[in-house]
Each structure stands twice: as structure tokens, then as C-alpha cells.
Design an enzyme around this catalytic site. Structure first.
Site, PDB file in Angstrom:
ATOM      1  N   TYR A   1      -8.559 -37.759 -21.467  1.00  0.00           N
ATOM      2  CA  TYR A   1      -8.529 -39.222 -21.412  1.00  0.00           C
ATOM      3  C   TYR A   1      -7.725 -39.688 -20.195  1.00  0.00           C
ATOM      4  CZ  TYR A   1      -3.877 -38.482 -23.445  1.00  0.00           C
ATOM      5  OH  TYR A   1      -2.588 -38.089 -23.672  1.00  0.00           O
TER       6      TYR A   1
ATOM      7  N   SER B   1       2.914 -38.372 -18.222  1.00  0.00           N
ATOM      8  CA  SER B   1       1.897 -37.337 -18.395  1.00  0.00           C
ATOM      9  C   SER B   1       1.477 -37.219 -19.849  1.00  0.00           C
ATOM     10  CB  SER B   1       2.438 -35.994 -17.931  1.00  0.00           C
ATOM     11  OG  SER B   1       3.358 -35.500 -18.883  1.00  0.00           O
ATOM     12  N   LYS B   2       0.304 -36.680 -20.008  1.00  0.00           N
ATOM     13  CA  LYS B   2      -0.240 -36.533 -21.352  1.00  0.00           C
ATOM     14  C   LYS B   2       0.655 -35.632 -22.182  1.00  0.00           C
ATOM     15  CE  LYS B   2      -4.789 -37.114 -19.425  1.00  0.00           C
ATOM     16  NZ  LYS B   2      -6.037 -36.499 -19.001  1.00  0.00           N
ATOM     17  N   ARG B   3       1.195 -34.650 -21.517  1.00  0.00           N
ATOM     18  CA  ARG B   3       2.072 -33.702 -22.183  1.00  0.00           C
ATOM     19  C   ARG B   3       3.248 -34.402 -22.860  1.00  0.00           C
ATOM     20  NH1 ARG B   3       3.883 -28.050 -21.674  1.00  0.00           N
ATOM     21  NH2 ARG B   3       6.064 -28.459 -22.046  1.00  0.00           N
TER      22      ARG B   3
END
Length: 511
Positions: free
Chosen positions: A47, A278-280
Site C-alpha cells: 500500500y 515507514s510501513k515497518r
RNA sequence: GGCCCCUUCGUCUAGCGGUUAGGAUAUCUGGUUCUCAUCCAGAAGAUCGCGGGUUCGAAUCCCGCAGGGGUCACCA
């Protein structure tokens, strides 16, 4: 022939197009782009969070502002990282945000296809062209060998440069071998529309891989080929690419291409620390904000204001405003932290601005389940009461459920028995039933207009020892099962006489 | 480690040689004679990363330093 004067002939590495040699200073930018063509080029690996969408937004704004085209291109050259369905998800995200693109993988366009995996022929041809020019060669090393070079460099505390290991007699390029660019290290100066005047020395330039051993091009190569073929005028990207720009300039120059206008936007930082969002670290999918009832216009406004400002004190920008006022040069140079509280405020602001009609429309999918059979007029009345307290539409159920289903008798009882309400604490629990009974009697005679309810309850206060706050708190809890609600008279009116009387009666019994 | 980018209230930011360093948000207080919310008013909050210069005068210009970030992939 200059690149930006080309009219109809398709750009290819051979035929119909002369390369007239290097342009000298590859850093020279097009001062006035004739046609603005921007592109958003994500890789379909998941995403998009606000950082990614921000570059898409800037691309879109620039295109709309200049009556140009906004192009969507999928950079799906890393098959290992690709996530099934991510492409559709990204398309949906752009659509929901209202960032319509003019050309793209699903809608086509004059430069189709818009998926890099379908453009491999182009990269092969441009690669061959470079080989013929002796500006590309097959990488003879195994990944392990390259890794060893890298580790040596690291141990020696020097930057790793593949060109220090450039083979004297490279083998013929064949499938299964990476193709590398034979760079010509030199210093560059260039202008970045956001960052300003930039420069780098020859040490920034290396022999990077053009085409991987699996036959797919790297980003470094593919985006240059595609942007040229698709006549892209502006590249807006995150600062992680800044260090690679000299490499790109070297390649543009070798290919005789005029680089697009370059703009580097700083990263958006996560709420804690100074790390890139960040997605993390839990950066949210922008589509999830939409699903939670954040309005596209609010999101757009918010994302734009992360790092961009027109120099005035204006905080709220409509889409039209943004299109009119956005300037790449006004984008800040430092990373902005993503503060969801600010988004919450802005979204609430946008919700309050909605007309009753449009609020009803956008709320359609956010009602509590119990509202399924409710009439439109009733729902609109409810919305009128909660509009000013909604921060995002997904809050609708918790704010309005008592309009559609009975408040739990347990909840009502405990709110009376262990009053957290400051007003209620002022009187003895034994007094509650009397208050409610008097209210019941009074409201039975009401026509249940907001005015009449108000008149009667206020009148009641004169004959009771109770303070307004106490009476109203008791009625509110009895009727809504909550110690806070929209303003009381309006709430009672919307609920209607029957429900209100029944709930008060029930509360008396429960005590 | 090399190269590059960044540094103003907690947060988003304005500011481009002379300002009481402005706005917004968040926080707190008061008001809108019912809660919450909205709205209004007010408070608090930034010695402009640090140290040198230049200048009558610097957040603004110059030079150092420090801190943060990026990059040095057959990822983008």
C-alpha cells in the site's frame, strides 16, 4: 533536434531520432516545459502511506495546474517483492483520493503499456544501443564476488565503487548476466526544483546495473528510459534518490537525453523519532484513512501542508486553492513529522463544513448496524445533531447508536449508581427517581418540539430544588445511556416522544 | 568511513539584515446561564542546534562544529 521539440516521432534508441551526442552539461534543465507531464511510479509491493501519496499529490497538482497530464506507471521489475493485488489497491487509493490520472495501466494512453514488465523490449533495445556505443558491458562476476568487493570497501572505510573492478575484457552480454553501465565519472551541477542548486563530484558516479540477470531492468535504468519515451517533464521523488542523481545525469548524457526537471521532496517522518515514515513502523495505508471516514479533501489538504506552504497564514486549502497556489519551490527542505492529531482537527473542520445533504451522502457506509432500517429524514436529523462533534465518520456508531437501539439498562443503572457525572454527584441517589418521574409527567403533555421540550424542562426547574445541570444530566443518562450527548432538547426531539417516555420510565424502574 | 541533505514553540510552519520572532494545532483557563463537542476570548509555550565572524544591527549573510537523516543493492 532537441528532446522537447520532438512532436510525433516515437522516441526509440535507433531510427528516426538522432542522438547528436552529449548535451554538454546534462544538468541543464528545461526552463520552460512546453508540456507538463508528471508521473507517479510506484512499485506494486504494497500500500501507500502518506509519504508516497504526497509525491503523487504533488505530481497531480503540477499536472492540473499546467493543464498537463498525470501518468500512473507501475514499476514492477522486482518480481520477488511484488505483492498480488497491490496494483489494484494503489489504483483504488488514487481514485478514492480523487487523484485521477490521465494515462495508466488500466486505462491505457498514447505511451502504453504503463507497466514496466510489459516494456522489456524497450530496455533491451536501449541496452543494446549502449553496448554498441561501448557504454555498457556484461558483468562477469558472481554475486558473491561482488559482495566480497563490497566488504573489502567497507572494511577499508571507503565507498564501494564497482568501476574500480571494471573488467578489462568483459564477456559477451547474454541472458543470465547483468548488464552494467560504463560510466564516465565527472562532476555535475544541477538544479533541483525543491532543493535548489546541487552538485556532486565524480566519486558519486559508478557503473550501476542496467539490466539484471533475470532480464528485468533496474529502477535506475527503467525510469530513465520510460520517462524519456513517455515524455515526462517532471520527476518528483523522495530524497532517497538524491544520491543517485549524478549517476542518472551521466546516463542521460550518454544517451543524449535531456533530463526532465528534477524535484526532490524530503521524507515524511514518523511520529516518534526522526526516522523516515515507514510501513515497518506502522505507517498507515492512506486507504485506511478513507475507510475510517477521513474526507479525501481533508487528507489532500493535510498531506499537501506537510512540507508545503505558500508563505501566507492560510491553513485550509481547497483542491482548487492547491492547484492554483502549489509551487515546487515552496516545498520545504526538511522532513516533516506526521502528526495525526492535526489531521484529526482538519478532518473535523471539513466535516463541519459539509452541507446536510453531502454529509448524509458521505456518511452512508458508516452508520451503526442498528440504523439499517432507519428513515432518511431521521438519519439526517441525527447527523444534524452530531455533525459538530464528528472527527471522522467511523465515529458515527459510538456517537449515534442510542438513536437506533435501546441503551443498555445495565449501563444506565451503573451511571446512576456510581455517578461519574459531577452534577449527579451533588444529590443523593434516592432523589433520582423523583426527578425522572417529574420529567416524565411534564413531557407527557409536550408536543415534543425542541422549543416546547426546552420550555417545559426549564419550567420544571422552577418547581424543583434541582439545578439545571443535575436534572439534565439525569434525563440524558436515562434516555441516551451516556453521560455526554448532543444538546439535550434537540436529542429528545429527534428521538421522539414515544421512545423518550419509554426510556425514562424504564430508567425509573431500573432504579 | 566517503559523498549529499537537513536543524525556528511538543507538532506543522511564517520569516529571506532592523519584528514584542507571526499563525495553526496540541495543552491549560474563562465565556457561550445542560454534559461533551463547536464557537469566542485569553494564557503558557522557541535565548531561532552550538561556536566564531561580517555588520551600527543577524533566525536571516560567511566559516567552523555538533546532532539528525539519506546513500554507497542484480530494491525501488
Amino acid at each position: 533536434m532537441k528532446y522537447d521539440e520532438k512532436v510525433s516521432e516515437p522516441l526509440t534508441p535507433h531510427g528516426g531520432k538522432s542522438f547528436g551526442g552529449a548535451t554538454g552539461s546534462a544538468g541543464r534543465q528545461a526552463e520552460t516545459a512546453k508540456k507538463v507531464r508528471t508521473r507517479f511510479a510506484p512499485s506494486p509491493t504494497g500500500y501507500q502511506h502518506v509519504g508516497g501519496i504526497r509525491t503523487a499529490l504533488f505530481d497531480w497538482l503540477l499536472a492540473r495546474q499546467n493543464k498537463g497530464k498525470f501518468v500512473l506507471r507501475f514499476e514492477d521489475t522486482d518480481k520477488k517483492r511484488e505483492v498480488a493485488g497491490a496494483d489494484k489497491h494503489l489504483i483504488k487509493t488514487l481514485r478514492e483520493l480523487g487523484l485521477e490520472y490521465d494515462e495508466g495501466p488500466d486505462i491505457g494512453g498514447p505511451f502504453a503499456p504503463y507497466r514496466q514488465s510489459e516494456r522489456l523490449k524497450s530496455y533491451q533495445e536501449w541496452g543494446q544501443k549502449l553496448i554498441q556505443m561501448s557504454r555498457a558491458y556484461a558483468d562477469p562476476y558472481t554475486p558473491d564476488e561482488v559482495q566480497t568487493f563490497r566488504e573489502q570497501a567497507k572494511a577499508g572505510k571507503v565507498p564501494f565503487l564497482f568501476r574500480n573492478h571494471r573488467p578489462k575484457n568483459p564477456p559477451q552480454w547474454e541472458p543470465g548476466r547483468p548488464l552494467r553501465f560504463k560510466s564516465e565519472p565527472k562532476a555535475y551541477k544541477w538544479k533541483d526544483e525543491v532543493m535548489g542548486q546541487m552538485h556532486a563530484g565524480p566519486e558519486a558516479i559508478d557503473d550501476f546495473i542496467l539490466i539484471k540477470s533475470d532480464g528485468y531492468p533496474t529502477y535506475n535504468f527503467a525510469h530513465i528510459v520510460d520517462d524519456a519515451e513517455m515524455e515526462i517533464s517532471h520527476i518528483i521523488r523522495g530524497q532517497e534518490f538524491l544520491a543517485s542523481v549524478p549517476n542518472y545525469l551521466n546516463l542521460y548524457e550518454t544517451l543524449g537525453l535531456k533530463p526532465p526537471i528534477l524535484a526532490t521532496v524530503p521524507h515524511i517522518l514518523g511520529p516518534d523519532g526522526n526516522k523516515k515514515l515507514s510501513k515497518r513502523d506502522g505507517a498507515k495505508d492512506v486507504l485506511d484513512y478513507i475507510r475510517d471516514g477521513f474526507l479525501p479533501d481533508a487528507l489532500i489538504n493535510f498531506i499537501a501542508s506537510l512540507g508545503w506552504n505558500d508563505g501566507t497564514e492560510q491553513e485550509v486549502f481547497s483542491r482548487a486553492d492547491l492547484i492554483k497556489k502549489f509551487r515546487l519551490g515552496d516545498v520545504g527542505h526538511s522532513g516533516a513529522k506526521f502528526d495525526e492529531k492535526r489531521l484529526l482537527w482538519l478532518n473535523g473542520h471539513y466535516i463541519r463544513q459539509q452541507s446536510p445533504e453531502s454529509l448524509f451522502e458521505i456518511s452512508e457506509n458508516f452508520w451503526p448496524k442498528s440504523a439499517a432500517g432507519a428513515k432518511e429524514a431521521y438519519k439526517k436529523s441525527v447527523l444534524g445533531l452530531v455533525q459538530e462533534r464528528l472527527k471522522f465518520l467511523a465515529e458515527l456508531p459510538e456517537l449515534t447508536s442510542f438513536f437506533f437501539s435501546e441503551p443498555g439498562i445495565k449501563t444506565v443503572r451503573s451511571l446512576f449508581n456510581e455517578p461519574v457525572d459531577k452534577q449527579l454527584q451533588k444529590i443523593e441517589a434516592s432523589e433520582y427517581p423523583g426527578l425522572l418521574q417529574a420529567t416524565l409527567t411534564e413531557l407527557k403533555a409536550s408536543d415534543f418540539s425542541e422549543e416546547d421540550i426546552g420550555r417545559r424542562l426549564n419550567g420544571l426547574l422552577e418547581s424543583l430544588p434541582s439545578k439545571p445541570g443535575i436534572l439534565f444530566a439525569a434525563v440524558r443518562i436515562a434516555v441516551t445511556g451516556s453521560q455526554s450527548s448532543p444538546q439535550l432538547f434537540g436529542t429528545l426531539q429527534v428521538l421522539g416522544k414515544q421512545k423518550v417516555l419509554a426510556r425514562i420510565k424504564q430508567a425509573i424502574e431500573a432504579l
